[in-house]
Write a protein that holds these residues in place. Structure first.
Motif, PDB file in Angstrom:
ATOM      1  N   ARG A 125       0.825  -1.202   0.000  1.00  0.00           N
ATOM      2  CA  ARG A 125       0.000   0.000   0.000  1.00  0.00           C
ATOM      3  C   ARG A 125       0.859   1.252   0.000  1.00  0.00           C
ATOM      4  NH1 ARG A 125      -2.339  -0.736   4.490  1.00  0.00           N
ATOM      5  NH2 ARG A 125      -1.203   0.781   5.741  1.00  0.00           N
ATOM      6  N   ASP A 126       1.889   1.278   0.849  1.00  0.00           N
ATOM      7  CA  ASP A 126       2.701   2.480   0.966  1.00  0.00           C
ATOM      8  C   ASP A 126       3.536   2.734  -0.274  1.00  0.00           C
ATOM      9  OD1 ASP A 126       1.673   2.804   3.452  1.00  0.00           O
ATOM     10  OD2 ASP A 126       3.427   2.071   4.530  1.00  0.00           O
ATOM     11  N   GLY A 127       3.870   1.676  -0.998  1.00  0.00           N
ATOM     12  CA  GLY A 127       4.669   1.858  -2.198  1.00  0.00           C
ATOM     13  C   GLY A 127       3.941   2.618  -3.280  1.00  0.00           C
ATOM     14  N   ALA A 128       2.627   2.711  -3.181  1.00  0.00           N
ATOM     15  CA  ALA A 128       1.840   3.380  -4.208  1.00  0.00           C
ATOM     16  C   ALA A 128       1.631   4.861  -3.912  1.00  0.00           C
ATOM     17  CB  ALA A 128       0.483   2.694  -4.343  1.00  0.00           C
ATOM     18  N   HIS A 129       2.107   5.359  -2.779  1.00  0.00           N
ATOM     19  CA  HIS A 129       1.892   6.743  -2.403  1.00  0.00           C
ATOM     20  C   HIS A 129       3.212   7.497  -2.393  1.00  0.00           C
ATOM     21  CE1 HIS A 129      -1.703   4.668  -0.948  1.00  0.00           C
ATOM     22  NE2 HIS A 129      -2.311   5.828  -1.029  1.00  0.00           N
ATOM     23  N   GLY A 130       3.112   8.815  -2.447  1.00  0.00           N
ATOM     24  CA  GLY A 130       4.301   9.640  -2.450  1.00  0.00           C
ATOM     25  C   GLY A 130       4.617  10.202  -1.087  1.00  0.00           C
ATOM     26  N   LYS A 143       9.404   5.078   0.610  1.00  0.00           N
ATOM     27  CA  LYS A 143      10.700   4.721   1.195  1.00  0.00           C
ATOM     28  C   LYS A 143      10.564   4.283   2.655  1.00  0.00           C
ATOM     29  CE  LYS A 143      13.293   7.932  -1.738  1.00  0.00           C
ATOM     30  NZ  LYS A 143      14.183   9.114  -1.757  1.00  0.00           N
ATOM     31  N   HIS A 144       9.335   4.327   3.170  1.00  0.00           N
ATOM     32  CA  HIS A 144       9.085   3.992   4.574  1.00  0.00           C
ATOM     33  C   HIS A 144      10.001   4.836   5.459  1.00  0.00           C
ATOM     34  CE1 HIS A 144       7.901   1.448   8.016  1.00  0.00           C
ATOM     35  NE2 HIS A 144       6.900   1.094   7.238  1.00  0.00           N
ATOM     36  N   PHE A 145       9.991   6.146   5.193  1.00  0.00           N
ATOM     37  CA  PHE A 145      10.910   7.092   5.844  1.00  0.00           C
ATOM     38  C   PHE A 145      10.116   8.201   6.510  1.00  0.00           C
ATOM     39  CE2 PHE A 145      13.175  11.128   5.652  1.00  0.00           C
ATOM     40  CZ  PHE A 145      14.402  10.822   6.214  1.00  0.00           C
ATOM     41  N   VAL A 146      10.509   8.554   7.730  1.00  0.00           N
ATOM     42  CA  VAL A 146       9.870   9.654   8.453  1.00  0.00           C
ATOM     43  C   VAL A 146      10.954  10.544   9.032  1.00  0.00           C
ATOM     44  CG1 VAL A 146       8.443  10.296  10.437  1.00  0.00           C
ATOM     45  CG2 VAL A 146       7.817   8.315   9.049  1.00  0.00           C
ATOM     46  N   SER A 147      10.769  11.853   8.900  1.00  0.00           N
ATOM     47  CA  SER A 147      11.682  12.783   9.544  1.00  0.00           C
ATOM     48  C   SER A 147      10.878  13.902  10.190  1.00  0.00           C
ATOM     49  CB  SER A 147      12.683  13.370   8.545  1.00  0.00           C
ATOM     50  OG  SER A 147      12.027  14.201   7.592  1.00  0.00           O
ATOM     51  N   ILE A 148      11.427  14.458  11.249  1.00  0.00           N
ATOM     52  CA  ILE A 148      10.798  15.574  11.951  1.00  0.00           C
ATOM     53  C   ILE A 148      11.900  16.566  12.297  1.00  0.00           C
ATOM     54  CG2 ILE A 148      10.990  14.440  14.211  1.00  0.00           C
ATOM     55  CD1 ILE A 148       8.024  16.635  13.179  1.00  0.00           C
ATOM     56  N   ARG A 149      11.689  17.825  11.913  1.00  0.00           N
ATOM     57  CA  ARG A 149      12.678  18.871  12.138  1.00  0.00           C
ATOM     58  C   ARG A 149      14.048  18.482  11.598  1.00  0.00           C
ATOM     59  NH1 ARG A 149       9.113  18.696  16.237  1.00  0.00           N
ATOM     60  NH2 ARG A 149      10.217  17.035  17.301  1.00  0.00           N
ATOM     61  N   GLY A 150      14.031  17.810  10.427  1.00  0.00           N
ATOM     62  CA  GLY A 150      15.262  17.449   9.740  1.00  0.00           C
ATOM     63  C   GLY A 150      15.947  16.198  10.239  1.00  0.00           C
TER      64      GLY A 150
END
Length: 228
Positions: A125-130, A143-150
């Motif tokens: 599912r996540d591979g289909a979203h930006g 990319k299954h990636f999360v960042s907050i404040r860099g």
């Protein structure tokens, strides 16, 4: 075929779990404590971890916290303790599911199948979203990636799925039941604090002050929303 790491200091329990997992077609690795589990993760690619709580050298709670510093592998914790606080402690440290001893091996296998199925569905599912950007929060589903404040943030698969659901519809309020059924792919029909614990974990990782969240807001008596 999935590779599953079974971590328990009781060899008899490891043997039983090993047999049932092998009969389901999985490859099984074994470790007798948290230290050995971390070493196994360096040497092998693992799809799921079954992790006992009470172990020598490094117990399951500490091992789970260490694992979550680097990996988002689904974790099912095993414990002889049945209290709600023990379950909450296990989930708070990053476990995706929790089962008490003694357990029915077939129930454990069902939990394993459910976690593996959710992981595959999450990836598909996540591979289909930006990429989603909300102020200083960035969620990249592909990319299954999360960042907050860099700064990159390591989330468990369930934490990521909850965050992605909320971030995909900023401002929309979702009840705890709706989140559970969407993320866990099961009917809610439960009375524990599973969703609340995962929301708390997300706030601890994302918010400057988790007690006064800027992103994941509680709408009292209704549910949760991503504030944009």
């Amino acid at each position: 075929m999935s590779v599953i790491l079974v971590v328990d200091d009781d060899t008899e329990i490891r043997d039983v779990i090993h047999v049932y997992l092998r009969n389901e077609g999985h490859a099984v690795l074994e470790a007798g404590d948290g230290v050995a589990a971390l070493e196994a993760l360096v040497q092998h690619q693992v799809d799921l971890i079954i992790l006992d709580v009470m172990m020598p050298r490094m117990d399951g709670i500490k091992a789970c916290m260490r694992i979550r510093e680097q990996y988002s592998i689904p974790i099912i914790m095993l414990s002889a303790k049945e209290g709600d606080m023990d379950k909450i402690m296990g989930l708070t440290t990053g476990a995706d599911d929790y089962i008490t001893k003694p357990f029915n091996p077939m129930e454990l296998i069902a939990r394993v199948k459910a976690q593996l199925r959710r992981q595959k569905m999450l990836v598909a599912r996540d591979g289909a979203h930006g990429q989603i950007a909300i102020r200083e929060l960035v969620v990249d589903a592909a990319k299954h990636f999360v960042s907050i404040r860099g700064q990159q943030v390591m989330l468990t698969p369930l934490e990521f799925s909850i965050l992605n659901k909320l971030a995909s519809s900023p401002g929309q309020v979702f009840s705890a039941d709706a989140i559970y059924e969407s993320v866990w792919k099961e009917r809610a029909g439960y009375s524990d604090n599973t969703v609340m614990v995962h929301i708390r974990n997300l706030r601890e990782k994302l918010e400057i002050n988790p007690r006064k969240p800027e992103y994941i807001k509680t709408v009292w008596g209704v549910g949760y929303k991503m504030d944009n």
